[in-house]
Design a protein around this motif. Sequence first.
Motif, mmCIF file in Angstrom:
data_model
loop_
_atom_site.group_PDB
_atom_site.id
_atom_site.type_symbol
_atom_site.label_atom_id
_atom_site.label_comp_id
_atom_site.label_asym_id
_atom_site.label_seq_id
_atom_site.Cartn_x
_atom_site.Cartn_y
_atom_site.Cartn_z
ATOM 1 N N GLU A 185 0.831 -1.205 0.000
ATOM 2 C CA GLU A 185 0.000 0.000 0.000
ATOM 3 C C GLU A 185 0.869 1.260 0.000
ATOM 4 O OE1 GLU A 185 -2.371 1.897 -0.887
ATOM 5 O OE2 GLU A 185 -3.943 0.667 0.059
ATOM 6 N N ASP A 186 0.274 2.352 -0.453
ATOM 7 C CA ASP A 186 0.946 3.642 -0.462
ATOM 8 C C ASP A 186 1.397 3.983 0.960
ATOM 9 O OD1 ASP A 186 1.615 6.353 -0.467
ATOM 10 O OD2 ASP A 186 0.037 6.901 -1.877
ATOM 11 N N PRO A 187 2.681 4.167 1.205
ATOM 12 C CA PRO A 187 3.174 4.460 2.550
ATOM 13 C C PRO A 187 2.513 5.679 3.183
ATOM 14 C CG PRO A 187 5.002 3.932 1.097
ATOM 15 C CD PRO A 187 3.776 4.051 0.230
ATOM 16 N N ARG A 188 2.096 6.625 2.353
ATOM 17 C CA ARG A 188 1.431 7.809 2.901
ATOM 18 C C ARG A 188 0.097 7.448 3.537
ATOM 19 N NH1 ARG A 188 1.341 11.520 -2.313
ATOM 20 N NH2 ARG A 188 0.761 9.464 -3.115
ATOM 21 N N LEU A 189 -0.629 6.507 2.925
ATOM 22 C CA LEU A 189 -1.907 6.084 3.492
ATOM 23 C C LEU A 189 -1.700 5.319 4.795
ATOM 24 C CD1 LEU A 189 -3.835 4.902 0.297
ATOM 25 C CD2 LEU A 189 -3.954 7.109 1.455
ATOM 26 N N VAL A 190 -0.675 4.482 4.811
ATOM 27 C CA VAL A 190 -0.367 3.734 6.036
ATOM 28 C C VAL A 190 -0.030 4.709 7.161
ATOM 29 C CG1 VAL A 190 1.179 2.056 7.106
ATOM 30 C CG2 VAL A 190 0.421 1.717 4.746
ATOM 31 N N ALA A 191 0.773 5.719 6.837
ATOM 32 C CA ALA A 191 1.158 6.714 7.843
ATOM 33 C C ALA A 191 -0.058 7.483 8.343
ATOM 34 C CB ALA A 191 2.191 7.671 7.257
ATOM 35 N N GLU A 192 -0.995 7.764 7.442
ATOM 36 C CA GLU A 192 -2.201 8.488 7.838
ATOM 37 C C GLU A 192 -3.065 7.661 8.793
ATOM 38 O OE1 GLU A 192 -4.161 9.645 4.255
ATOM 39 O OE2 GLU A 192 -2.570 11.063 3.688
ATOM 40 N N VAL A 193 -3.169 6.351 8.522
ATOM 41 C CA VAL A 193 -3.938 5.481 9.405
ATOM 42 C C VAL A 193 -3.271 5.438 10.780
ATOM 43 C CG1 VAL A 193 -4.673 3.110 9.828
ATOM 44 C CG2 VAL A 193 -4.935 4.102 7.549
ATOM 45 N N ARG A 194 -1.960 5.329 10.800
ATOM 46 C CA ARG A 194 -1.241 5.331 12.078
ATOM 47 C C ARG A 194 -1.492 6.630 12.836
ATOM 48 N NH1 ARG A 194 2.361 1.406 13.173
ATOM 49 N NH2 ARG A 194 3.203 0.136 11.479
ATOM 50 N N ALA A 195 -1.445 7.745 12.115
ATOM 51 C CA ALA A 195 -1.621 9.053 12.755
ATOM 52 C C ALA A 195 -3.023 9.201 13.332
ATOM 53 C CB ALA A 195 -1.336 10.169 11.756
ATOM 54 N N ARG A 196 -4.022 8.728 12.598
ATOM 55 C CA ARG A 196 -5.406 8.853 13.053
ATOM 56 C C ARG A 196 -5.687 8.039 14.309
ATOM 57 N NH1 ARG A 196 -8.944 8.496 7.392
ATOM 58 N NH2 ARG A 196 -8.117 10.419 6.438
ATOM 59 N N THR A 197 -4.945 6.972 14.487
ATOM 60 C CA THR A 197 -5.193 6.089 15.638
ATOM 61 C C THR A 197 -4.131 6.232 16.725
ATOM 62 O OG1 THR A 197 -3.987 4.257 14.576
ATOM 63 C CG2 THR A 197 -6.354 4.397 14.150
#
Length: 234
Positions: free
Chosen positions: A192-204
Amino acid sequence: MRIVMLAYPGMTQLDLTAPFEVFARLPGARVEIAAKNAPRPVEDAAGLKIVPTIAPGDLAGCDVLFVPGGPGQIDLMEDEETLAFLRRMAERARFVTSVCTGSLVLAAAGLLTGYRATCHWLSLPQLALLGAIPVEERVVVDRNRVTGAGVTSGLDFALRLAAEVVGEAEARRIGLAIEYEPASPFPARAQEDPRLVAEVRARTAAFQERREALARKVGQRKAGWPFPKEPPAP
């Protein structure tokens, strides 16, 4: 064969309902949904209400013990009544199982000490704080402990357990009956796009900090736990 599935406020319903669909199709299985407030409905993290069938105190034992995950898991990790119930059920259970962060609850009860286990990818490292051995796989089987990763792994987990309980042929029949042919429209997490993974981590992140702090707190009590520090020999 009696299967006991724990339900609690704030769980993720798919962690429970996906395996339930498979368990309910096992020949000769009796599936019970156990909750403290039975028979009053239990509300999951998204507001879906599920009606439990039995109270924990009315159960003498089971063949399969199952714990779902979800944000409500945080409260369970210090709920001594629930943890004692899980330990009591595990004494006679043929299989002790979970999906998602349900494994953190099992670990908090001392039921995964020294066992390989999995969890939702965001919380996987927390298993080590509770004496388990984190494994980043969809389904992990270590002797009679069977754990599934995050939410959607519930079907993979349940079909794998079905093969252990009633044999591969019947498990495959169940897979055919529910048309289990996963085909995600999106890339696997590793691709997956690393930016999306980072966003999910940030949101949680804030919630994960709470979850990790509690896992660390519970894990630090390990020396005083009244149950074996190592699993029984294979």
